[in-house]
Design a protein around this motif. Structure first.
Motif, PDB file in Angstrom:
ATOM      1  N   GLY A 115      24.039  12.413  12.713  1.00 14.55           N
ATOM      2  CA  GLY A 115      22.882  11.631  12.283  1.00 14.55           C
ATOM      3  C   GLY A 115      21.788  11.606  13.328  1.00 14.55           C
ATOM      4  O   GLY A 115      20.603  11.683  13.004  1.00 14.55           O
ATOM      5  N   GLY A 116      22.160  11.491  14.606  1.00 13.06           N
ATOM      6  CA  GLY A 116      21.164  11.485  15.678  1.00 13.06           C
ATOM      7  C   GLY A 116      20.399  12.790  15.749  1.00 13.06           C
ATOM      8  O   GLY A 116      19.160  12.801  15.852  1.00 13.06           O
ATOM      9  N   ILE A 117      21.126  13.901  15.680  1.00  5.03           N
ATOM     10  CA  ILE A 117      20.466  15.216  15.703  1.00  5.03           C
ATOM     11  C   ILE A 117      19.581  15.391  14.479  1.00  5.03           C
ATOM     12  O   ILE A 117      18.435  15.850  14.575  1.00  5.03           O
ATOM     13  CB  ILE A 117      21.514  16.347  15.782  1.00  5.03           C
ATOM     14  CG1 ILE A 117      22.200  16.332  17.139  1.00  5.03           C
ATOM     15  CG2 ILE A 117      20.868  17.705  15.535  1.00  5.03           C
ATOM     16  CD1 ILE A 117      23.359  17.280  17.249  1.00  5.03           C
ATOM     17  N   SER A 118      20.103  15.003  13.310  1.00  7.15           N
ATOM     18  CA  SER A 118      19.316  15.184  12.089  1.00  7.15           C
ATOM     19  C   SER A 118      18.108  14.251  12.055  1.00  7.15           C
ATOM     20  O   SER A 118      17.054  14.626  11.547  1.00  7.15           O
ATOM     21  CB  SER A 118      20.190  14.996  10.845  1.00  7.15           C
ATOM     22  OG  SER A 118      20.745  13.715  10.810  1.00  7.15           O
ATOM     23  N   LEU A 119      18.237  13.039  12.619  1.00 10.04           N
ATOM     24  CA  LEU A 119      17.082  12.135  12.656  1.00 10.04           C
ATOM     25  C   LEU A 119      15.972  12.691  13.540  1.00 10.04           C
ATOM     26  O   LEU A 119      14.797  12.701  13.136  1.00 10.04           O
ATOM     27  CB  LEU A 119      17.501  10.753  13.152  1.00 10.04           C
ATOM     28  CG  LEU A 119      18.094   9.815  12.109  1.00 10.04           C
ATOM     29  CD1 LEU A 119      18.654   8.571  12.773  1.00 10.04           C
ATOM     30  CD2 LEU A 119      17.069   9.445  11.062  1.00 10.04           C
ATOM     31  N   LEU A 120      16.329  13.163  14.722  1.00  6.14           N
ATOM     32  CA  LEU A 120      15.299  13.695  15.627  1.00  6.14           C
ATOM     33  C   LEU A 120      14.603  14.918  15.044  1.00  6.14           C
ATOM     34  O   LEU A 120      13.374  14.972  14.961  1.00  6.14           O
ATOM     35  CB  LEU A 120      15.918  14.037  16.979  1.00  6.14           C
ATOM     36  CG  LEU A 120      16.307  12.857  17.855  1.00  6.14           C
ATOM     37  CD1 LEU A 120      17.015  13.334  19.118  1.00  6.14           C
ATOM     38  CD2 LEU A 120      15.076  12.046  18.229  1.00  6.14           C
ATOM     39  N   SER A 121      15.392  15.891  14.637  1.00  3.75           N
ATOM     40  CA  SER A 121      14.778  17.120  14.120  1.00  3.75           C
ATOM     41  C   SER A 121      14.115  16.887  12.771  1.00  3.75           C
ATOM     42  O   SER A 121      13.037  17.420  12.500  1.00  3.75           O
ATOM     43  CB  SER A 121      15.818  18.239  14.040  1.00  3.75           C
ATOM     44  OG  SER A 121      16.926  17.833  13.292  1.00  3.75           O
ATOM     45  N   GLY A 122      14.733  16.069  11.910  1.00  2.74           N
ATOM     46  CA  GLY A 122      14.162  15.807  10.589  1.00  2.74           C
ATOM     47  C   GLY A 122      12.848  15.044  10.656  1.00  2.74           C
ATOM     48  O   GLY A 122      11.922  15.315   9.885  1.00  2.74           O
ATOM     49  N   MET A 123      12.748  14.082  11.601  1.00  2.30           N
ATOM     50  CA  MET A 123      11.497  13.336  11.721  1.00  2.30           C
ATOM     51  C   MET A 123      10.384  14.199  12.302  1.00  2.30           C
ATOM     52  O   MET A 123       9.220  14.053  11.915  1.00  2.30           O
ATOM     53  CB  MET A 123      11.700  12.071  12.549  1.00  2.30           C
ATOM     54  CG  MET A 123      12.410  10.982  11.758  1.00  2.30           C
ATOM     55  SD  MET A 123      12.365   9.352  12.503  1.00  2.30           S
ATOM     56  CE  MET A 123      13.506   9.550  13.838  1.00  2.30           C
ATOM     57  N   LEU A 124      10.719  15.111  13.213  1.00  5.55           N
ATOM     58  CA  LEU A 124       9.696  16.027  13.732  1.00  5.55           C
ATOM     59  C   LEU A 124       9.148  16.925  12.628  1.00  5.55           C
ATOM     60  O   LEU A 124       7.934  17.054  12.447  1.00  5.55           O
ATOM     61  CB  LEU A 124      10.261  16.873  14.866  1.00  5.55           C
ATOM     62  CG  LEU A 124      10.466  16.164  16.197  1.00  5.55           C
ATOM     63  CD1 LEU A 124      11.192  17.072  17.181  1.00  5.55           C
ATOM     64  CD2 LEU A 124       9.128  15.732  16.776  1.00  5.55           C
TER      65      LEU A 124
END
Length: 195
Positions: free
Chosen positions: A113-122
């Motif tokens: 979730g942390g990886i997907s939140l960072l990359s997804g929000m960018l």
């Protein structure tokens, strides 16, 4: 070996399987953040004459999209868990409790979730700028849309995906609890026969 070390070892060992799950999570974050960022973008809101209708419409679309994302991610998690039944059977056989396995899965979900939140929000921020420019063009406004990461959009996206991580962990717990160790090993042999 503690649960965090076991979690990182699982992610390294099952990287291909985690990649499928990670991509589905990133797509969910991108879609959610794009719509949230559009709803809270000051450039768009200042340009529109009917701000309340726009925010209401985008808010309803965001809720509908999030419900779709929940079902999409829960389906992905169900597939993901079925692929790992033999692994969970081994953990149960070696004396891990169902609660420990669920906690390990929760750690995995937080990491993914942390990886997907960072990359997804960018990526979602870039897409919200593109869709904002497209919206202004379609409505024949000359408003310049800046690259914007509204704090409200970040907060709502993070909050919704923390909620999703909890729902996924509960789903995983019930999937592990329903199945007995013998069935876990037979699930792997049935899977191998189908190929």
């Amino acid at each position: 070996m503690n649960l965090l070390e076991l979690t990182s070892r699982n992610i390294k060992r099952n990287f291909r399987l985690y990649t499928i799950y990670l991509v589905s999570m990133i797509i969910g974050v991108i879609i959610q953040f794009t719509f949230s960022a559009l709803m809270y973008n000051d450039d768009i809101i200042n340009a529109l004459k009917n701000k309340e209708s726009f925010q209401t419409g985008v808010g309803i679309a965001t809720v509908v999209i999030f419900l779709f994302i929940i079902f999409f991610i829960l389906y992905s998690n169900s597939f993901f868990m079925k692929q790992r039944k033999k692994e969970f059977g081994m953990y149960l056989l070696f004396g891990m409790s169902e609660a420990q396995i669920t906690l390990m899965i929760f750690y995995e979900n937080l990491f993914i979730g942390g990886i997907s939140l960072l990359s997804g929000m960018l990526i979602g921020g870039l897409l919200s700028k593109f869709f904002g420019m497209l919206l202004m063009n379609l409505m024949e406004y000359n408003q310049v849309i800046s690259l914007n990461f509204p704090i409200e959009a970040i907060g709502s996206t993070v909050g919704l995906f923390i909620l999703l991580a909890v729902i996924i962990s509960v789903q995983s717990f019930f999937m592990i609890r329903r199945v007995q160790i013998v069935e876990l090993f037979h699930a792997q042999s049935k899977k191998e026969k189908t190929f």
